[in-house]
Write an enzyme that holds these catalytic residues in place. Structure first.
Site, PDB file in Angstrom:
ATOM      1  N   HIS A 169     -36.019  31.048  36.694  1.00 24.10           N
ATOM      2  CA  HIS A 169     -35.566  30.073  35.705  1.00 24.10           C
ATOM      3  C   HIS A 169     -35.290  30.724  34.348  1.00 24.10           C
ATOM      4  O   HIS A 169     -35.799  30.269  33.322  1.00 24.10           O
ATOM      5  CB  HIS A 169     -36.617  28.967  35.573  1.00 24.10           C
ATOM      6  CG  HIS A 169     -36.062  27.652  35.132  1.00 24.10           C
ATOM      7  ND1 HIS A 169     -35.467  27.476  33.914  1.00 24.10           N
ATOM      8  CD2 HIS A 169     -35.995  26.463  35.756  1.00 24.10           C
ATOM      9  CE1 HIS A 169     -35.087  26.217  33.799  1.00 24.10           C
ATOM     10  NE2 HIS A 169     -35.384  25.586  34.917  1.00 24.10           N
ATOM     11  N   HIS A 209     -40.232  21.663  40.034  1.00 21.29           N
ATOM     12  CA  HIS A 209     -40.549  23.093  39.929  1.00 21.29           C
ATOM     13  C   HIS A 209     -41.968  23.428  40.384  1.00 21.29           C
ATOM     14  O   HIS A 209     -42.678  24.214  39.741  1.00 21.29           O
ATOM     15  CB  HIS A 209     -40.334  23.579  38.492  1.00 21.29           C
ATOM     16  CG  HIS A 209     -38.915  23.520  38.022  1.00 21.29           C
ATOM     17  ND1 HIS A 209     -37.840  23.752  38.844  1.00 21.29           N
ATOM     18  CD2 HIS A 209     -38.371  23.237  36.788  1.00 21.29           C
ATOM     19  CE1 HIS A 209     -36.704  23.630  38.152  1.00 21.29           C
ATOM     20  NE2 HIS A 209     -36.999  23.308  36.908  1.00 21.29           N
ATOM     21  N   GLU A 255     -29.634  28.771  38.213  1.00 17.01           N
ATOM     22  CA  GLU A 255     -30.734  28.930  39.161  1.00 17.01           C
ATOM     23  C   GLU A 255     -30.205  28.926  40.592  1.00 17.01           C
ATOM     24  O   GLU A 255     -29.789  27.889  41.100  1.00 17.01           O
ATOM     25  CB  GLU A 255     -31.745  27.801  38.963  1.00 17.01           C
ATOM     26  CG  GLU A 255     -32.202  27.661  37.522  1.00 17.01           C
ATOM     27  CD  GLU A 255     -32.616  26.229  37.186  1.00 17.01           C
ATOM     28  OE1 GLU A 255     -33.395  25.635  37.950  1.00 17.01           O
ATOM     29  OE2 GLU A 255     -32.146  25.706  36.168  1.00 17.01           O
TER      30      GLU A 255
HETATM   31  C1  BGC Z   1     -33.989  21.148  35.665  1.00 17.82           C
HETATM   32  C2  BGC Z   1     -33.985  20.349  34.389  1.00 17.82           C
HETATM   33  C3  BGC Z   1     -35.260  20.648  33.638  1.00 17.82           C
HETATM   34  C4  BGC Z   1     -35.289  22.143  33.376  1.00 17.82           C
HETATM   35  C5  BGC Z   1     -36.530  22.576  32.630  1.00 17.82           C
HETATM   36  C6  BGC Z   1     -34.037  22.599  35.289  1.00 17.82           C
HETATM   37  O1  BGC Z   1     -34.031  23.395  36.440  1.00 17.82           O
HETATM   38  O2  BGC Z   1     -32.871  20.875  36.472  1.00 17.82           O
HETATM   39  O3  BGC Z   1     -33.877  18.976  34.654  1.00 17.82           O
HETATM   40  O4  BGC Z   1     -35.321  19.934  32.439  1.00 17.82           O
HETATM   41  O5  BGC Z   1     -35.230  22.828  34.587  1.00 17.82           O
HETATM   42  O6  BGC Z   1     -37.665  22.116  33.202  1.00 17.82           O
END
Ligand code: BGC
Length: 324
Positions: free
Chosen positions: A156, A87, A290
């Protein structure tokens, strides 16, 4: 920290946002706040690894070992999650204060990510506009760079359409995807693209999430993620890409996007989080849907192309529609 809070309201939706991470803070439809979040900004800072309601970038989701190759040069991005880049890295878009412009029915957040930020090449200009349109919340992204670079931008938000903290497994889900991308034990796609038939990932018809969890919880793919934390390959032939239904509230969310991937994350790592409205969030009490490119698409030529060409303007959209 100097952050601001903004509100948009029409006859169907009341939504609040902050410029800290260009986040959605709350989304009230048919009398229920269907979004997980925290009482105040400190909650978002303390639970930063949940990316609640935030815009993630420059590259959402994982890049294996934080490494990618572009125009013959290898770049090593900051690693922030078990040796991977997740991210956007240590100080991604979710942790920035964005510029803001409030209009009557929309808000635009924009941010300039400098050349070299998190080790990405190119100065990268990004904006998201959230617009209320009757019973729809529209997300419009726009971005460009002054050098070739890579990008994968998403929001998110975590949803629980019953507006409570009970298990999301009783929600019904439909995803217009015949294929998904399996992961390894580090939640990184292996590069395979497999059929969803008779698997944890078969949501081609609306059904309780629990149905697939019950059937497939002893599979390797389930165990790697403690649930679903996978990219679905959207068919892109239908009017809608995904439907989520809160079975108690009867609130239905329909998602339409121009992205080819949908990362579905069933809140597998949520544990005793003190959320807003007095709710405590535990494992599987919300779901993030997402819309994005495929994760780790920097590693596989047959995945979606994450390269952003210098000077070219890119746009993408996602529409969330709420009915009851
Ligand atoms: C990821 C997860 C992660 C979560 C929070 C998601 O988009 O795929 O693996 O734990 O985000 O960070």
């Amino acid at each position: 920290m100097n952050y601001n809070i903004f509100k948009l309201k029409n006859n169907f939706i009341t939504a609040t946002f902050t410029d800290y991470g260009a986040r959605i803070l709350s989304l009230v439809v048919y009398g229920k706040d269907v979004l997980f979040g925290f009482e105040n900004i400190n909650g978002y800072i303390e639970n930063a690894d949940g990316y609640h309601g935030a815009v993630c970038g420059r590259f959402a989701n994982r890049i294996k070992d934080g490494k990618f190759c572009l125009n013959g040069k290898t770049y090593q991005l900051n690693k922030n999650s078990s040796g991977q880049h997740l991210h956007g890295g240590l100080n991604g878009f979710d942790k920035k204060i964005w510029d803001s412009k409030l209009n009557e029915d929309s808000i635009t957040f924009s941010y300039i990510s400098q050349n070299g930020e998190e080790n990405y090449p190119g100065s990268f200009n990004v904006s998201i506009t959230y617009t209320l349109d009757e019973n729809r919340l529209r997300l419009d992204y726009k971005y460009y760079s002054d050098k070739d670079t890579i990008a994968n931008i998403t929001n998110h938000a975590y949803f629980n359409l019953d507006g409570d903290n009970n298990s999301i497994l009783d929600h019904k889900l439909m995803i217009n995807a015949d294929f998904y991308t399996p992961i390894d034990e580090h939640i990184i796609p292996t590069g395979e693209i497999l059929k969803v038939n008779n698997s944890l990932f078969d949501f081609r018809e609306l059904k309780p999430i629990r149905e697939n969890f019950d059937k497939f919880s002893d599979t390797e793919q389930f165990k790697f993620a403690s649930g679903i934390d996978h990219n679905f390959v959207l068919n892109k032939m239908e009017d809608c890409d995904c439907v989520l239904l809160g079975t108690k509230s009867g609130i239905k969310m329909t998602i339409k996007t121009d992205r080819q991937g949908l990362q579905v994350y069933t809140g597998n790592f949520m544990n005793n989080l003190k959320g807003k409205n007095g709710l405590v969030y535990d494992k599987h009490s919300a779901i993030a849907l997402e819309t994005q490119l495929f994760p780790a698409s920097t590693s596989f030529a047959h995945f979606t192309d994450p390269v952003i060409k210098k000077g070219k303007i890119y746009k993408s959209y996602t529409v969330l529609e709420f009915d009851k």
